[in-house]
Design a protein around this motif. Structure first.
Motif, PDB file in Angstrom:
ATOM      1  N   ASN A   1       0.826  -1.209   0.000  1.00  9.90           N
ATOM      2  CA  ASN A   1       0.000   0.000   0.000  1.00  9.90           C
ATOM      3  C   ASN A   1       0.858   1.256   0.000  1.00  9.90           C
ATOM      4  OD1 ASN A   1      -2.368  -1.458  -0.031  1.00  9.90           O
ATOM      5  ND2 ASN A   1      -2.758  -1.255   2.156  1.00  9.90           N
ATOM      6  N   LEU A   2       1.929   1.258   0.778  1.00 10.99           N
ATOM      7  CA  LEU A   2       2.818   2.420   0.817  1.00 10.99           C
ATOM      8  C   LEU A   2       3.544   2.623  -0.508  1.00 10.99           C
ATOM      9  CD1 LEU A   2       4.265   2.044   4.416  1.00 10.99           C
ATOM     10  CD2 LEU A   2       2.686   3.814   3.602  1.00 10.99           C
ATOM     11  N   LYS A   3       3.937   1.538  -1.155  1.00  8.62           N
ATOM     12  CA  LYS A   3       4.578   1.647  -2.465  1.00  8.62           C
ATOM     13  C   LYS A   3       3.628   2.284  -3.472  1.00  8.62           C
ATOM     14  CE  LYS A   3       7.833  -2.236  -2.260  1.00  8.62           C
ATOM     15  NZ  LYS A   3       8.130  -3.585  -2.802  1.00  8.62           N
ATOM     16  N   MET A   4       2.384   1.840  -3.458  1.00  6.75           N
ATOM     17  CA  MET A   4       1.412   2.381  -4.389  1.00  6.75           C
ATOM     18  C   MET A   4       1.130   3.854  -4.096  1.00  6.75           C
ATOM     19  SD  MET A   4      -1.976   0.581  -5.889  1.00  6.75           S
ATOM     20  CE  MET A   4      -1.169  -0.961  -5.742  1.00  6.75           C
ATOM     21  N   GLU A   5       1.042   4.199  -2.825  1.00 10.57           N
ATOM     22  CA  GLU A   5       0.821   5.588  -2.453  1.00 10.57           C
ATOM     23  C   GLU A   5       2.016   6.446  -2.878  1.00 10.57           C
ATOM     24  OE1 GLU A   5      -0.275   8.252   1.468  1.00 10.57           O
ATOM     25  OE2 GLU A   5      -0.245   6.076   1.630  1.00 10.57           O
ATOM     26  N   ASN A   6       3.211   5.911  -2.752  1.00 11.21           N
ATOM     27  CA  ASN A   6       4.423   6.611  -3.179  1.00 11.21           C
ATOM     28  C   ASN A   6       4.397   6.867  -4.686  1.00 11.21           C
ATOM     29  OD1 ASN A   6       6.905   7.828  -2.847  1.00 11.21           O
ATOM     30  ND2 ASN A   6       8.046   5.917  -2.945  1.00 11.21           N
ATOM     31  N   GLU A   7       3.966   5.869  -5.460  1.00 12.56           N
ATOM     32  CA  GLU A   7       3.856   6.036  -6.911  1.00 12.56           C
ATOM     33  C   GLU A   7       2.867   7.142  -7.253  1.00 12.56           C
ATOM     34  OE1 GLU A   7       3.042   2.478  -9.126  1.00 12.56           O
ATOM     35  OE2 GLU A   7       4.361   1.299  -7.856  1.00 12.56           O
ATOM     36  N   ILE A   8       1.748   7.159  -6.538  1.00 12.90           N
ATOM     37  CA  ILE A   8       0.731   8.178  -6.783  1.00 12.90           C
ATOM     38  C   ILE A   8       1.291   9.562  -6.494  1.00 12.90           C
ATOM     39  CG2 ILE A   8      -1.475   9.083  -5.937  1.00 12.90           C
ATOM     40  CD1 ILE A   8      -2.294   6.110  -5.483  1.00 12.90           C
ATOM     41  N   LEU A   9       1.998   9.707  -5.388  1.00 18.04           N
ATOM     42  CA  LEU A   9       2.567  11.004  -5.028  1.00 18.04           C
ATOM     43  C   LEU A   9       3.639  11.452  -6.025  1.00 18.04           C
ATOM     44  CD1 LEU A   9       2.784  10.551  -1.163  1.00 18.04           C
ATOM     45  CD2 LEU A   9       1.200  12.015  -2.427  1.00 18.04           C
ATOM     46  N   LYS A  10       4.446  10.521  -6.506  1.00 21.67           N
ATOM     47  CA  LYS A  10       5.462  10.862  -7.514  1.00 21.67           C
ATOM     48  C   LYS A  10       4.796  11.369  -8.787  1.00 21.67           C
ATOM     49  CE  LYS A  10       9.143   7.696  -6.100  1.00 21.67           C
ATOM     50  NZ  LYS A  10       9.882   6.474  -6.478  1.00 21.67           N
ATOM     51  N   LYS A  11       3.724  10.689  -9.212  1.00 20.83           N
ATOM     52  CA  LYS A  11       3.009  11.094 -10.413  1.00 20.83           C
ATOM     53  C   LYS A  11       2.403  12.486 -10.216  1.00 20.83           C
ATOM     54  CE  LYS A  11       1.408  10.313 -14.482  1.00 20.83           C
ATOM     55  NZ  LYS A  11       2.296  10.310 -15.627  1.00 20.83           N
ATOM     56  N   TYR A  12       1.857  12.734  -9.045  1.00 20.07           N
ATOM     57  CA  TYR A  12       1.289  14.044  -8.745  1.00 20.07           C
ATOM     58  C   TYR A  12       2.356  15.136  -8.858  1.00 20.07           C
ATOM     59  CZ  TYR A  12      -0.366  17.968  -5.978  1.00 20.07           C
ATOM     60  OH  TYR A  12      -0.685  19.216  -5.564  1.00 20.07           O
ATOM     61  N   LEU A  13       3.533  14.883  -8.298  1.00 22.30           N
ATOM     62  CA  LEU A  13       4.610  15.876  -8.355  1.00 22.30           C
ATOM     63  C   LEU A  13       5.070  16.120  -9.787  1.00 22.30           C
ATOM     64  CD1 LEU A  13       6.713  14.902  -5.207  1.00 22.30           C
ATOM     65  CD2 LEU A  13       5.255  16.920  -5.519  1.00 22.30           C
ATOM     66  N   GLU A  14       5.107  15.054 -10.602  1.00 20.21           N
ATOM     67  CA  GLU A  14       5.481  15.218 -12.010  1.00 20.21           C
ATOM     68  C   GLU A  14       4.489  16.118 -12.728  1.00 20.21           C
ATOM     69  OE1 GLU A  14       5.803  11.420 -13.920  1.00 20.21           O
ATOM     70  OE2 GLU A  14       7.349  10.720 -12.560  1.00 20.21           O
ATOM     71  N   ILE A  15       3.210  15.877 -12.497  1.00 17.35           N
ATOM     72  CA  ILE A  15       2.169  16.674 -13.149  1.00 17.35           C
ATOM     73  C   ILE A  15       2.233  18.119 -12.669  1.00 17.35           C
ATOM     74  CG2 ILE A  15      -0.334  16.997 -13.324  1.00 17.35           C
ATOM     75  CD1 ILE A  15      -0.549  13.904 -13.209  1.00 17.35           C
ATOM     76  N   LYS A  16       2.469  18.307 -11.383  1.00 25.58           N
ATOM     77  CA  LYS A  16       2.574  19.653 -10.817  1.00 25.58           C
ATOM     78  C   LYS A  16       3.732  20.413 -11.462  1.00 25.58           C
ATOM     79  CE  LYS A  16       3.208  22.048  -6.444  1.00 25.58           C
ATOM     80  NZ  LYS A  16       3.520  21.916  -5.029  1.00 25.58           N
ATOM     81  N   GLU A  17       4.891  19.751 -11.619  1.00 22.44           N
ATOM     82  CA  GLU A  17       6.051  20.392 -12.242  1.00 22.44           C
ATOM     83  C   GLU A  17       5.765  20.747 -13.697  1.00 22.44           C
ATOM     84  OE1 GLU A  17       9.534  17.963 -11.724  1.00 22.44           O
ATOM     85  OE2 GLU A  17       9.388  18.048  -9.546  1.00 22.44           O
ATOM     86  N   GLU A  18       5.081  19.841 -14.423  1.00 23.47           N
ATOM     87  CA  GLU A  18       4.744  20.110 -15.820  1.00 23.47           C
ATOM     88  C   GLU A  18       3.844  21.338 -15.928  1.00 23.47           C
ATOM     89  OE1 GLU A  18       3.019  16.667 -17.653  1.00 23.47           O
ATOM     90  OE2 GLU A  18       4.756  15.420 -17.210  1.00 23.47           O
ATOM     91  N   LEU A  19       2.868  21.432 -15.042  1.00 21.13           N
ATOM     92  CA  LEU A  19       1.953  22.568 -15.069  1.00 21.13           C
ATOM     93  C   LEU A  19       2.674  23.868 -14.737  1.00 21.13           C
ATOM     94  CD1 LEU A  19      -1.218  21.038 -13.378  1.00 21.13           C
ATOM     95  CD2 LEU A  19      -0.911  21.644 -15.786  1.00 21.13           C
ATOM     96  N   GLU A  20       3.598  23.822 -13.800  1.00 21.58           N
ATOM     97  CA  GLU A  20       4.361  25.030 -13.441  1.00 21.58           C
ATOM     98  C   GLU A  20       5.255  25.479 -14.588  1.00 21.58           C
ATOM     99  OE1 GLU A  20       6.372  24.061  -9.804  1.00 21.58           O
ATOM    100  OE2 GLU A  20       4.558  24.306  -8.586  1.00 21.58           O
ATOM    101  N   LEU A  21       5.826  24.523 -15.324  1.00 25.89           N
ATOM    102  CA  LEU A  21       6.656  24.885 -16.485  1.00 25.89           C
ATOM    103  C   LEU A  21       5.812  25.505 -17.597  1.00 25.89           C
ATOM    104  CD1 LEU A  21       9.109  21.843 -16.699  1.00 25.89           C
ATOM    105  CD2 LEU A  21       9.633  24.194 -15.995  1.00 25.89           C
ATOM    106  N   LYS A  22       4.593  25.023 -17.761  1.00 26.44           N
ATOM    107  CA  LYS A  22       3.710  25.558 -18.807  1.00 26.44           C
ATOM    108  C   LYS A  22       3.275  26.981 -18.484  1.00 26.44           C
ATOM    109  CE  LYS A  22       1.824  21.210 -20.464  1.00 26.44           C
ATOM    110  NZ  LYS A  22       0.628  20.376 -20.622  1.00 26.44           N
ATOM    111  N   ARG A  23       3.163  27.292 -17.208  1.00 21.53           N
ATOM    112  CA  ARG A  23       2.733  28.633 -16.790  1.00 21.53           C
ATOM    113  C   ARG A  23       3.802  29.680 -17.050  1.00 21.53           C
ATOM    114  NH1 ARG A  23       0.049  27.023 -11.055  1.00 21.53           N
ATOM    115  NH2 ARG A  23      -1.732  25.923 -11.901  1.00 21.53           N
ATOM    116  N   LYS A  24       5.065  29.260 -17.089  1.00 23.89           N
ATOM    117  CA  LYS A  24       6.178  30.214 -17.250  1.00 23.89           C
ATOM    118  C   LYS A  24       6.333  30.659 -18.670  1.00 23.89           C
ATOM    119  CE  LYS A  24       8.717  28.624 -13.280  1.00 23.89           C
ATOM    120  NZ  LYS A  24       9.942  28.106 -12.763  1.00 23.89           N
TER     121      LYS A  24
END
Length: 107
Positions: A84-107
């Protein structure tokens, strides 16, 4: 008409897809064969409320005392928690990737 049984892995996959923001509820329902959108909403509520033990519970079974199923051994319980923790970690990593992509698009 019987109740559908979904594995814990499928539930986590749905949560992961939903958090990624790349799929609509309808797309997720078609992809995983889920019949009602309320099921997705329930799993997301469990995730947001940190009720991870509920992903393993069988249909109609509400855990209250031990907050989760009775495992045959401590090792089995630990293995399930690690998964369960591994899966939650994967979800959080994916969230951070998407967040970074969105921040780069805003610049």
């Amino acid at each position: 008409m019987g109740k559908n049984r979904y594995s814990a892995e499928l539930k986590w996959s749905v949560v992961k897809d939903k958090l990624s923001g790349q799929h609509s509820n309808q797309q997720i329902m078609e992809k995983y064969g889920i019949k009602n959108v309320s099921q997705i909403k329930t799993w997301m509520r469990w995730y947001r409320n940190n009720e991870m033990h509920r992903f393993d519970q069988p249909i109609g079974k509400q855990y209250s005392f031990g907050h989760g199923p009775v495992y045959t051994s401590n090792e089995e319980k630990k293995n399930r928690q690690i998964e369960n923790l591994k899966m939650e970690n994967e979800i959080l990593k994916k969230y951070l990737e998407i967040k970074e992509e969105l921040e780069l698009k805003r610049k």
